[in-house]
Structure formats: C-alpha cells, structure tokens
Design a protein around this motif. Structure first.
Motif, PDB file in Angstrom:
ATOM      1  N   TYR A 159       1.421  41.169  23.911  1.00 64.12           N
ATOM      2  CA  TYR A 159       1.732  39.989  23.480  1.00 64.12           C
ATOM      3  C   TYR A 159       3.273  40.240  22.824  1.00 64.12           C
ATOM      4  N   ILE A 160       3.755  41.384  22.417  1.00 57.92           N
ATOM      5  CA  ILE A 160       4.941  41.561  22.040  1.00 57.92           C
ATOM      6  C   ILE A 160       5.907  41.164  23.237  1.00 57.92           C
ATOM      7  N   TYR A 161       5.579  41.753  24.242  1.00 58.07           N
ATOM      8  CA  TYR A 161       6.653  41.611  25.555  1.00 58.07           C
ATOM      9  C   TYR A 161       6.595  40.092  25.813  1.00 58.07           C
ATOM     10  N   ILE A 162       5.505  39.474  25.809  1.00 61.89           N
ATOM     11  CA  ILE A 162       5.415  37.884  25.956  1.00 61.89           C
ATOM     12  C   ILE A 162       6.097  37.140  25.162  1.00 61.89           C
ATOM     13  N   MET A 163       6.104  37.669  23.776  1.00 62.60           N
ATOM     14  CA  MET A 163       6.929  36.963  22.740  1.00 62.60           C
ATOM     15  C   MET A 163       8.276  37.067  22.939  1.00 62.60           C
ATOM     16  N   ASP A 164       8.787  38.243  23.466  1.00 57.95           N
ATOM     17  CA  ASP A 164      10.094  38.588  23.715  1.00 57.95           C
ATOM     18  C   ASP A 164      10.645  37.574  25.054  1.00 57.95           C
ATOM     19  N   TYR A 165       9.946  37.550  25.803  1.00 57.44           N
ATOM     20  CA  TYR A 165      10.210  36.508  26.969  1.00 57.44           C
ATOM     21  C   TYR A 165      10.339  35.043  26.712  1.00 57.44           C
ATOM     22  N   ILE A 166       9.346  34.687  25.539  1.00 64.88           N
ATOM     23  CA  ILE A 166       9.594  33.330  25.121  1.00 64.88           C
ATOM     24  C   ILE A 166      10.862  33.364  24.376  1.00 64.88           C
ATOM     25  N   LEU A 167      11.177  34.303  23.787  1.00 69.09           N
ATOM     26  CA  LEU A 167      12.647  34.085  22.946  1.00 69.09           C
ATOM     27  C   LEU A 167      13.662  34.094  23.772  1.00 69.09           C
ATOM     28  N   PHE A 168      13.751  34.927  24.582  1.00 70.33           N
ATOM     29  CA  PHE A 168      14.903  35.111  25.428  1.00 70.33           C
ATOM     30  C   PHE A 168      14.771  35.329  26.973  1.00 70.33           C
ATOM     31  N   GLY A 169      13.613  35.087  27.482  1.00 71.24           N
ATOM     32  CA  GLY A 169      13.336  35.236  28.821  1.00 71.24           C
ATOM     33  C   GLY A 169      13.545  36.642  29.487  1.00 71.24           C
ATOM     34  N   PHE A 170      13.926  37.196  30.363  1.00 75.99           N
ATOM     35  CA  PHE A 170      14.081  38.468  31.030  1.00 75.99           C
ATOM     36  C   PHE A 170      15.347  38.965  30.820  1.00 75.99           C
ATOM     37  N   ARG A 171      15.718  38.648  29.751  1.00 74.83           N
ATOM     38  CA  ARG A 171      17.155  39.256  29.745  1.00 74.83           C
ATOM     39  C   ARG A 171      17.227  40.450  28.896  1.00 74.83           C
ATOM     40  N   SER A 172      18.510  40.586  28.569  1.00 74.43           N
ATOM     41  CA  SER A 172      18.745  41.892  27.755  1.00 74.43           C
ATOM     42  C   SER A 172      17.973  42.033  26.489  1.00 74.43           C
ATOM     43  N   LYS A 173      17.446  43.062  25.993  1.00 76.28           N
ATOM     44  CA  LYS A 173      16.786  43.315  24.555  1.00 76.28           C
ATOM     45  C   LYS A 173      17.644  43.608  23.777  1.00 76.28           C
ATOM     46  N   LEU A 174      19.153  43.694  23.848  1.00 68.23           N
ATOM     47  CA  LEU A 174      20.150  43.926  22.802  1.00 68.23           C
ATOM     48  C   LEU A 174      21.198  42.783  23.156  1.00 68.23           C
ATOM     49  N   TYR A 175      21.642  42.288  21.992  1.00 67.33           N
ATOM     50  CA  TYR A 175      22.729  41.239  21.969  1.00 67.33           C
ATOM     51  C   TYR A 175      23.768  41.455  20.866  1.00 67.33           C
ATOM     52  N   LYS A 176      25.070  41.140  21.519  1.00 68.35           N
ATOM     53  CA  LYS A 176      26.384  41.301  20.728  1.00 68.35           C
ATOM     54  C   LYS A 176      26.715  39.939  20.256  1.00 68.35           C
ATOM     55  N   VAL A 177      26.603  39.753  18.876  1.00 68.21           N
ATOM     56  CA  VAL A 177      26.944  38.375  18.301  1.00 68.21           C
ATOM     57  C   VAL A 177      27.981  38.459  17.572  1.00 68.21           C
ATOM     58  N   SER A 178      29.106  37.347  18.095  1.00 67.80           N
ATOM     59  CA  SER A 178      30.478  37.480  17.580  1.00 67.80           C
ATOM     60  C   SER A 178      30.355  36.105  16.740  1.00 67.80           C
ATOM     61  N   ILE A 179      30.895  35.943  15.424  1.00 66.46           N
ATOM     62  CA  ILE A 179      30.902  35.033  14.802  1.00 66.46           C
ATOM     63  C   ILE A 179      32.456  34.816  14.036  1.00 66.46           C
ATOM     64  N   ILE A 180      33.081  33.594  14.222  1.00 63.59           N
ATOM     65  CA  ILE A 180      34.311  33.416  13.631  1.00 63.59           C
ATOM     66  C   ILE A 180      34.306  32.358  12.303  1.00 63.59           C
ATOM     67  N   SER A 181      34.412  32.832  11.122  1.00 60.10           N
ATOM     68  CA  SER A 181      34.041  31.886  10.056  1.00 60.10           C
ATOM     69  C   SER A 181      35.005  32.337   8.872  1.00 60.10           C
ATOM     70  N   HIS A 182      35.424  31.321   7.802  1.00 61.27           N
ATOM     71  CA  HIS A 182      35.998  31.684   6.740  1.00 61.27           C
ATOM     72  C   HIS A 182      35.140  32.354   5.634  1.00 61.27           C
ATOM     73  N   ASN A 183      33.787  32.314   6.072  1.00 60.82           N
ATOM     74  CA  ASN A 183      32.940  32.608   5.160  1.00 60.82           C
ATOM     75  C   ASN A 183      32.183  34.134   5.559  1.00 60.82           C
ATOM     76  N   HIS A 184      33.090  34.796   5.969  1.00 56.62           N
ATOM     77  CA  HIS A 184      32.752  36.278   6.581  1.00 56.62           C
ATOM     78  C   HIS A 184      32.155  37.204   5.609  1.00 56.62           C
ATOM     79  N   LYS A 185      32.377  36.996   4.251  1.00 60.14           N
ATOM     80  CA  LYS A 185      31.770  37.905   3.523  1.00 60.14           C
ATOM     81  C   LYS A 185      30.363  37.512   3.168  1.00 60.14           C
ATOM     82  N   GLU A 186      29.989  36.270   3.201  1.00 56.51           N
ATOM     83  CA  GLU A 186      28.537  35.754   2.853  1.00 56.51           C
ATOM     84  C   GLU A 186      27.775  36.184   4.031  1.00 56.51           C
ATOM     85  N   ILE A 187      28.270  35.844   5.116  1.00 61.95           N
ATOM     86  CA  ILE A 187      27.675  36.266   6.536  1.00 61.95           C
ATOM     87  C   ILE A 187      27.428  37.551   6.733  1.00 61.95           C
TER      88      ILE A 187
END
Length: 294
Positions: free
Chosen positions: A189-217
């Motif tokens: 069920y952990i594998y199925i849960m992952d597929y519900i979240l992000f399909g059959f894609r990579s299990k690691l993601y690079k997140v890039s965020i641009i914001s003036h609130n960089h300290k809080e984030i």
C-alpha cells in the motif's frame, strides 16, 4: 478571483479528506477485519489492544488518536496539532461507522485479500496525503521522538523501526502468518500510495521557490521536512527585481506538504517541481558517491 480559488481549494480538500478516510476505513472494516488480519501503525496497535482488553478496536483507535493529537499539541506545537486534528477525528469516526455494517468485500483467498486491502488503503491514504494532510499516527509519534529523543536519527528511519516493531508484535500476538500478511500489505500500500500522489514518476523531486519570504519558507523546510536548503540570488528579467530562490531535494510526500504550506501562507510565490533521477550526496534517500559500483 483569489477567494474563489480558495473556496475551490477548501472544497477539494474536504472531498479528498472525506473520501480518503472513508476508503481507508472500508479497507480495514470490510477487508482486514473479516479475515482476522492486521496491519502496521495505530490500527495494528488498536487490534492488539482489543485482544487483551476486549474493548472494540474502533474505540481504542479513537482513544489513541486523541492521545497522539494531545501529544502533538504539547511537543510539536499548535500548528502541528491543527494539521492532524481533522483526520484524527474523522477517520476513527468513519472506522466506527463502517465497522457496524459487517460487510465483507473480500474473503478467504489471502492473496486476493491483500491486493484488495492494499489497493483500497493505498488509494485512501494517498487522497488524504495528496492534499497535504496526515493521519496523525506513527508519523507524528516519530516526529516527537525525533525532536525530543533521537535528534540525530531521521524521521523516516524512526518510522521504519516503529512499524517493524509493531509487525513483530503482531507475530507474537496473532501468529507469524498475520505478521507476514501485515508486512506484505504495508509494503504494497505504500507503493500504491506513492502512485496516487505522483504516478509512476521519480521518487525524488527538486523544488525551486522564488519568494521574498525565503527565511520563513527555509525555516519550514528545515524544521518540518528535515531537508536542506540552498539559496540563490536571482533577478527577474521583466521587473529587474532582485529576489531569493530556494531549492531543495525532497520526497513526493514532502513536496505535497510544502505545496500545501505555500498555498496557505504564501500563495503568490513561484514554485517549480521537477522530477530527478538520482542525487549523489550524504542524506536521507540519497546515494553516496563512494558506494557506487564501477
């Protein structure tokens, strides 16, 4: 326009949480219980406690959920408690209701039973986590232990040990066959849960965020996700305005939690999520360069 988007977001949240909790409750009440099986997590603890106390496991689960909710408020703070309060109340309530119907969705053939349970439970949990919420079970206990006791151990490692202990206890209380099926269900069920979240894609993601609130984030990523952050100075070509860009590597679930946090607190930020194949570094779910075979 913003208010309309927020209303739609709340509606999607409510529907996803309700049906996610309902599907997981059906999996336990209509598949797991009729076959005298068990699973890991708080559900497994409640089923073991029922055997020794004679109290219906649905009431015990409700009690465990309230205790965990109080612990989250005391040790992790008000914000952490608010994240789990909805599911902590709704899920055991639906568990109690579905258990009263005495309906059986799958019976006898343990292979088919495990497939049905893992499918239902994985889909239900995925719907809830996809909206940035959590069931407030062993993951919350792991966060408390990480903050107060095992500060140098990752939350995922603590959860792994906790689930392993629960499955071993299931073997002692219910027998080795029940423990084996619980392990199979847990992994599937952990594998199925992952597929519900992000399909059959990579299990690691690079997140890039641009914001003036960089300290809080950045602080949220450090404290809540336990991930590292890199800051870059960037300049918008259109506005010629200097800003900070945050980048981090995280799991699918963590990127969903981060997306939810930004939607609630900084809805105007720029957020880019990119699937990646492998990260060579020292850290949770990364690959060390010196461990690669030539």
């Amino acid at each position: 326009m913003l208010k309309k988007l927020m209303k739609n977001q709340l509606l999607l949240d409510a529907l996803s949480i309700f049906f996610g909790c309902l599907i997981t409750a059906m999996a336990v009440s209509w598949i797991l219980r009729p076959n005298q099986l068990s699973t890991s997590g708080v559900t497994g603890l409640a089923l073991m406690a029922e055997k020794f106390t004679g109290i219906d496991y649905t009431y015990l689960y409700y009690g465990f959920s309230i205790v965990i909710l109080i612990m989250a408020y005391v040790f992790l703070g008000k914000k952490a408690a608010l994240k789990i309060v909805t599911v902590s109340i709704l899920y055991p309530t639906l568990l109690l209701i579905t258990d009263r119907f005495k309906f059986v969705l799958a019976k006898d053939d343990m292979f088919i039973v495990c497939i049905y349970f893992s499918l239902f439970y994985g889909v239900g949990a995925g719907l809830v986590i996809r909206r940035g919420y959590t069931f407030g079970g062993t993951d919350t206990i792991a966060r408390i232990l990480n903050k107060k006791v095992f500060k140098d151990v990752s939350i995922s490692s603590i959860m792994l040990v906790m689930d392993a202990i629960i499955i071993l206890l299931l073997g002692v209380v219910f027998g080795k066959d029940v423990a084996l099926y619980a392990l199979v269900n847990h992994v599937t069920y952990i594998y199925i849960m992952d597929y519900i979240l992000f399909g059959f894609r990579s299990k690691l993601y690079k997140v890039s965020i641009i914001s003036h609130n960089h300290k809080e984030i950045s602080s949220f990523i450090f404290k809540e996700l336990g991930r590292g952050v890199t800051l870059h100075d960037v300049t918008g070509a259109y506005t010629n305005e200097r800003k900070h860009m945050i980048t981090c590597i995280c799991s699918p679930r963590q990127s969903a939690v981060l997306r939810r946090f930004l939607a609630q607190n900084y809805p105007n930020v720029f957020m880019e999520v990119s699937p990646i194949v492998t990260v060579y570094a020292i850290g949770n779910r990364f690959v060390k360069l010196d461990e690669i075979e030539d």
